[in-house]
Design a protein around this motif. Structure first.
Motif, PDB file in Angstrom:
ATOM      1  N   LEU A 268       0.825  -1.201   0.000  1.00 22.42           N
ATOM      2  CA  LEU A 268       0.000   0.000   0.000  1.00 22.42           C
ATOM      3  C   LEU A 268       0.864   1.258   0.000  1.00 22.42           C
ATOM      4  CD1 LEU A 268      -2.814  -1.154   2.435  1.00 22.42           C
ATOM      5  CD2 LEU A 268      -3.093  -0.578   0.020  1.00 22.42           C
ATOM      6  N   GLU A 269       1.984   1.227   0.707  1.00 25.65           N
ATOM      7  CA  GLU A 269       2.878   2.376   0.677  1.00 25.65           C
ATOM      8  C   GLU A 269       3.499   2.556  -0.710  1.00 25.65           C
ATOM      9  OE1 GLU A 269       5.633   1.940   3.886  1.00 25.65           O
ATOM     10  OE2 GLU A 269       4.104   2.256   5.421  1.00 25.65           O
ATOM     11  N   ALA A 270       3.848   1.446  -1.369  1.00 24.33           N
ATOM     12  CA  ALA A 270       4.387   1.535  -2.734  1.00 24.33           C
ATOM     13  C   ALA A 270       3.336   2.093  -3.691  1.00 24.33           C
ATOM     14  CB  ALA A 270       4.858   0.159  -3.200  1.00 24.33           C
ATOM     15  N   PHE A 271       2.094   1.678  -3.514  1.00 23.59           N
ATOM     16  CA  PHE A 271       0.997   2.217  -4.318  1.00 23.59           C
ATOM     17  C   PHE A 271       0.860   3.725  -4.099  1.00 23.59           C
ATOM     18  CE2 PHE A 271      -3.599   3.335  -4.275  1.00 23.59           C
ATOM     19  CZ  PHE A 271      -3.839   3.244  -5.633  1.00 23.59           C
ATOM     20  N   GLY A 272       0.940   4.158  -2.842  1.00 23.57           N
ATOM     21  CA  GLY A 272       0.882   5.592  -2.556  1.00 23.57           C
ATOM     22  C   GLY A 272       2.021   6.347  -3.213  1.00 23.57           C
ATOM     23  N   HIS A 491      -5.791  13.423  -5.889  1.00 29.18           N
ATOM     24  CA  HIS A 491      -5.054  14.086  -4.828  1.00 29.18           C
ATOM     25  C   HIS A 491      -4.249  15.241  -5.431  1.00 29.18           C
ATOM     26  CE1 HIS A 491      -2.226  11.326  -6.692  1.00 29.18           C
ATOM     27  NE2 HIS A 491      -1.237  12.029  -6.184  1.00 29.18           N
ATOM     28  N   GLY A 492      -3.430  15.863  -4.608  1.00 25.50           N
ATOM     29  CA  GLY A 492      -2.580  16.955  -5.084  1.00 25.50           C
ATOM     30  C   GLY A 492      -3.203  18.327  -4.956  1.00 25.50           C
ATOM     31  N   TYR A 493      -4.394  18.403  -4.315  1.00 22.84           N
ATOM     32  CA  TYR A 493      -5.074  19.690  -4.197  1.00 22.84           C
ATOM     33  C   TYR A 493      -5.152  20.192  -2.761  1.00 22.84           C
ATOM     34  CZ  TYR A 493      -6.527  18.595  -8.956  1.00 22.84           C
ATOM     35  OH  TYR A 493      -6.534  18.277 -10.294  1.00 22.84           O
ATOM     36  N   GLY A 494      -4.637  19.423  -1.816  1.00 24.86           N
ATOM     37  CA  GLY A 494      -4.648  19.856  -0.425  1.00 24.86           C
ATOM     38  C   GLY A 494      -3.350  19.492   0.249  1.00 24.86           C
ATOM     39  N   MET A 523      -1.451   7.259   3.064  1.00 27.13           N
ATOM     40  CA  MET A 523      -1.719   8.510   2.346  1.00 27.13           C
ATOM     41  C   MET A 523      -0.840   9.649   2.847  1.00 27.13           C
ATOM     42  SD  MET A 523      -5.881   8.325   2.154  1.00 27.13           S
ATOM     43  CE  MET A 523      -6.063   8.291   3.927  1.00 27.13           C
ATOM     44  N   ASN A 524      -0.434   9.556   4.145  1.00 27.87           N
ATOM     45  CA  ASN A 524       0.377  10.608   4.758  1.00 27.87           C
ATOM     46  C   ASN A 524       1.773  10.610   4.151  1.00 27.87           C
ATOM     47  OD1 ASN A 524       0.442  12.456   7.377  1.00 27.87           O
ATOM     48  ND2 ASN A 524       2.405  11.403   7.213  1.00 27.87           N
ATOM     49  N   GLY A 525       2.180  11.755   3.622  1.00 29.52           N
ATOM     50  CA  GLY A 525       3.503  11.859   3.023  1.00 29.52           C
ATOM     51  C   GLY A 525       3.585  11.370   1.596  1.00 29.52           C
ATOM     52  N   THR A 526       2.485  10.838   1.058  1.00 30.27           N
ATOM     53  CA  THR A 526       2.459  10.428  -0.343  1.00 30.27           C
ATOM     54  C   THR A 526       1.413  11.261  -1.096  1.00 30.27           C
ATOM     55  OG1 THR A 526       0.933   8.592   0.191  1.00 30.27           O
ATOM     56  CG2 THR A 526       3.293   8.086   0.076  1.00 30.27           C
ATOM     57  N   LEU A 527       0.135  10.980  -0.853  1.00 25.76           N
ATOM     58  CA  LEU A 527      -0.925  11.733  -1.534  1.00 25.76           C
ATOM     59  C   LEU A 527      -1.088  13.127  -0.933  1.00 25.76           C
ATOM     60  CD1 LEU A 527      -3.675   8.961  -1.733  1.00 25.76           C
ATOM     61  CD2 LEU A 527      -1.688   9.308  -3.209  1.00 25.76           C
ATOM     62  N   TYR A 528      -0.925  13.201   0.383  1.00 26.35           N
ATOM     63  CA  TYR A 528      -1.093  14.456   1.117  1.00 26.35           C
ATOM     64  C   TYR A 528       0.092  14.603   2.059  1.00 26.35           C
ATOM     65  CZ  TYR A 528      -5.733  13.798  -0.756  1.00 26.35           C
ATOM     66  OH  TYR A 528      -6.766  13.596  -1.617  1.00 26.35           O
ATOM     67  N   ARG A 529       0.473  15.853   2.323  1.00 24.30           N
ATOM     68  CA  ARG A 529       1.599  16.034   3.234  1.00 24.30           C
ATOM     69  C   ARG A 529       1.262  15.507   4.617  1.00 24.30           C
ATOM     70  NH1 ARG A 529       4.899  15.262   5.682  1.00 24.30           N
ATOM     71  NH2 ARG A 529       6.759  16.375   6.318  1.00 24.30           N
ATOM     72  N   TYR A 530       0.001  15.753   5.058  1.00 22.52           N
ATOM     73  CA  TYR A 530      -0.400  15.293   6.384  1.00 22.52           C
ATOM     74  C   TYR A 530      -1.804  14.698   6.351  1.00 22.52           C
ATOM     75  CZ  TYR A 530       3.269  18.644   7.652  1.00 22.52           C
ATOM     76  OH  TYR A 530       4.440  19.340   7.724  1.00 22.52           O
TER      77      TYR A 530
END
Length: 695
Positions: A268-272, A491-494, A523-530
């Motif tokens: 899942l982390e690799a997917f993120g 993602h990429g908008y917040g 999702m943390n640190g991949t799709l969104y910073r936090y």
């Protein structure tokens, strides 16, 4: 660079084309139109076809075509964001019934990576434009052989992961036992919770489609039916009409990631990371936001008094350490419109005089009023809200969602309205915005901009306008964008996104939020910073009874491990709320964890829709292994004793492992070996630092 220089061996034959990278072998059958993947760890995808359905037609698959062709002329070296260097192989499917477009499968096998990507394209003859709202790169009904196998003993209790499309209506992630069935959205995993081995599937393209992943099996050791498709629409995507149809000379499906991992958590982390490589998280270099949000504290009773008094109280806690990079955010939620423009300006000035930053709230794609003939602000009287509302394909306004009507993100009146509000927020001095009910912008409908054919295309357009409007280079300062109720993708908008729906102060709220962390930490640190665990209530939310001490502290512990945006949610005019905050928010160890902006990882999978009760964060230094554990007792009526194996935490020393534990709340340390026993009172949680030294 040519194919021979890559770590991917490709062979073209009359009956099949294969690609092998040392981790997996892809085989495309040029006689039957199917494909399969074998991983070195024993996992398999078997007898998979690709499928689509033209508007008004039946489902067609690659096996329905008469011709299947691939040769070295349609294989090329690529270096793309998803996986780096690899080989992309095109398999062409032609011939068959009249009117059927040609179909091209695109397989990308990467150098030394345990995943590949699969997508399909439809293209018609000259002048023809295929139209479809269903494209499935992976489709199989295979009871005997199994569409997915993990290569494990048959007595394992395998599970499949349900990932919700959004975080609305208190939806939960779920670990579904096999035999069973589910439809997940954008991602899933089929895994063994004991060994943790698993196969991860998900979309890495989010420009056009909502992606559904259907898994079903009557057998315990395999998935028999697999359907990974663009075109999902229904109750859980919040849609009342079918997915929009895409039309063009070439129509592309979502691109699907498929990878096998010894630990599904790594998968899942690799997917993120693959998604983040294609579209990075919105950059934020200014630390984890600490502060306060008004909703849980006072809801619709928000006024100037509670806002400035909260600012004054938290100014006093800054000396005790409740700040990050010198700042605290004091954030208005909904009903800030109860204040006058002058009060808002004064409130922001007050917060700034306290050395803090001010935050605001907005719902860009939802209309909450009753008078739809009302003039749209920022448009100079050119439009009414009736014109902006999203309609179905017969021209009727879509039914309300969460009590609000959807606004068409593509309407020029909405784009002018967006610019108007964002300029006001910047001019008033705000530096943070919570954007709520964003799912309204992703609904399927008939959009003003006729080039927009799907809800996801409209959502991308609307969110891009917001990011442009709040860009630091435009307004002259950083502006934190927080997404509240929102789709997981695109993602990429917040800079941050709520990991769950509303979570208030009770132990049930803590467990609910941690259900999302159990399966969405990646999702943390991949799709969104936090990740954002929502407002952290230490004592009492406006809509709940006061919590006990253990219950309130568990809510704080849960927030600190989430990634994390750390916003308090109490009315600090209450004495007990002030007392708890004064004591608990002086815990430097806890605040240091929250400032890291790193998410804890579940030690074990949950069962059904329950949350895991043990989470860990590795903080090791050279010569020793350091782990911080968060351990929860979700029973508010009875104590518990949690037994934790060092081996399940990734420490290989087994029962002889020697380590020291330190409680980050009490400061108590003790030497341990073997399994760790953690006694907890009813509703209690704890944070433990483990320092492990091999014997």
């Amino acid at each position: 660079m040519n194919a021979r220089q890559l770590g991917v061996k490709v062979e073209f034959g009359e009956r099949a084309v294969t690609a092998d990278n040392g981790c997996l072998t892809l085989t495309a059958d040029l006689k039957g139109g199917t494909f399969g993947v074998r991983w070195r760890d024993g996992a398999e995808l078997n007898s998979i076809v690709s499928a689509y359905r033209l508007t008004g037609g039946a489902v067609n698959t690659t096996a329905d075509y008469a011709g299947h062709r691939a040769n070295d002329n349609v294989a090329r070296v690529v270096e793309d964001a998803a996986g780096g260097r690899g080989i992309r192989i095109a398999v062409e499917h032609t011939g068959g019934k009249a009117g059927r477009p040609a179909l091209r499968q695109l397989f990308t096998v990467y150098e030394n990576l345990p995943f590949l990507t699969v997508g399909i394209e439809l293209y018609g003859a000259a002048g023809e434009e295929p139209e479809t709202n269903y494209m499935a790169p992976l489709f199989a009904v295979n009871p005997g052989e199994g569409a997915i196998r993990l290569g494990l003993p048959e007595d394992r209790e395998l599970r499949a992961l349900f990932v919700p499309f959004d975080n609305d209506k208190w939806v939960r992630y779920a670990s579904v036992p096999v035999p069973g069935e589910l439809e997940s959205y954008e991602a899933t995993a089929f895994y063994d919770p004991f060994s943790r081995k698993g196969l991860v599937l998900g979309s890495v393209s989010h420009d056009i489609w909502k992606t559904g992943l259907k898994l079903a099996s009557a057998a315990a050791d395999r998935i028999e039916t697999l359907e990974v498709y663009g075109g999902a629409a229904g109750e859980l995507t919040r849609d009342s009409i079918p997915h929009g149809a895409v039309k063009g000379a070439t129509v592309q499906s979502p691109v699907i990631f498929a990878g096998s991992y010894a630990d599904y958590r790594d998968g899942l982390e690799a997917f993120g990371r693959a998604n983040a490589a294609i579209r990075p998280a919105l950059p934020w270099e200014h630390g984890v936001p600490f502060g306060w949000n008004s909703w849980s504290a006072v809801a619709d009773k928000l006024d100037y008094d509670v806002y400035v008094k909260t600012s004054d109280f938290l100014r006093g806690l800054k000396e005790k350490g409740f700040e990050n990079e010198g700042f605290v955010y004091i954030n208005f939620d909904s009903f800030w419109t109860s204040l006058t423009d002058e009060q808002l300006r004064q409130a922001v000035a007050h917060v700034r005089s306290n050395g803090q930053k001010a935050g605001i709230y907005w719902t860009p794609f939802a209309f909450w009023g009753k008078d739809t003939e009302r003039e749209v602000e920022g448009t100079g009287g050119r439009y009414t809200y009736a014109e902006l509302l999203l309609k179905d394909r017969s021209g009727s306004v879509l039914p309300p969602l969460d009590g609000g009507l959807a606004i068409d993100p593509t309407h020029p009146g909405n784009l002018q309205r967006t610019d108007y509000h964002l300029k006001r927020f910047a001019e008033w001095g705000f530096e943070y915005v919570k954007l709520d009910f964003l799912g309204h912008g992703a609904l399927e409908g008939n959009h003003y901009d006729t080039s927009i054919q799907t809800g996801i295309q409209a959502y991308n357009l609307g969110m891009e306008a917001i990011v442009r409007g709040l860009a630091p280079e435009r307004i002259g300062r950083p502006f934190h964008i927080n997404l509240s109720i929102a789709p997981l993708f695109p993602h990429g908008y917040g800079h941050s996104r709520r990991i769950s729906c509303d979570a208030f102060g009770t132990l049930a709220d803590t467990e609910y939020m941690l259900n999302a962390l159990t399966y969405g930490w990646w999702m943390n640190g991949t799709l969104y910073r936090y990740n954002d665990p929502d407002h952290t209530v230490l004592y009492k939310s406006y809509n709940q009874d006061a919590t006990g001490v253990q219950e309130g502290r568990s809510r704080l512990n849960a927030s600190a491990i989430a990634g994390t945006v750390l916003l308090m949610g109490d009315d600090f005019r209450r004495e007990e709320a002030r007392a708890r905050a004064t004591e608990w928010l002086a815990n430097g160890e806890l605040l240091s964890l929250a400032r890291l902006g790193r998410t804890f990882v579940p030690a074990e999978s949950g069962t059904g829709s329950a949350a895991a009760d043990v989470f860990l964060l590795r903080t090791g230094e050279q010569g020793e292994e350091r782990i911080v554990l968060a351990v929860f007792n979700y029973d508010k009526h009875a104590p518990a004793r949690k037994r934790i194996s060092p081996e399940r935490l990734g420490l290989a020393a087994g029962a002889s492992a020697a380590y020291t534990t330190t409680d980050l709340w009490t400061g108590e340390s003790r030497d341990c070996s073997g399994d760790l026993i953690v006694p907890l009172a009813a509703g209690q949680s704890t944070l433990l630092k483990l320092v492990f030294r091999p014997s």
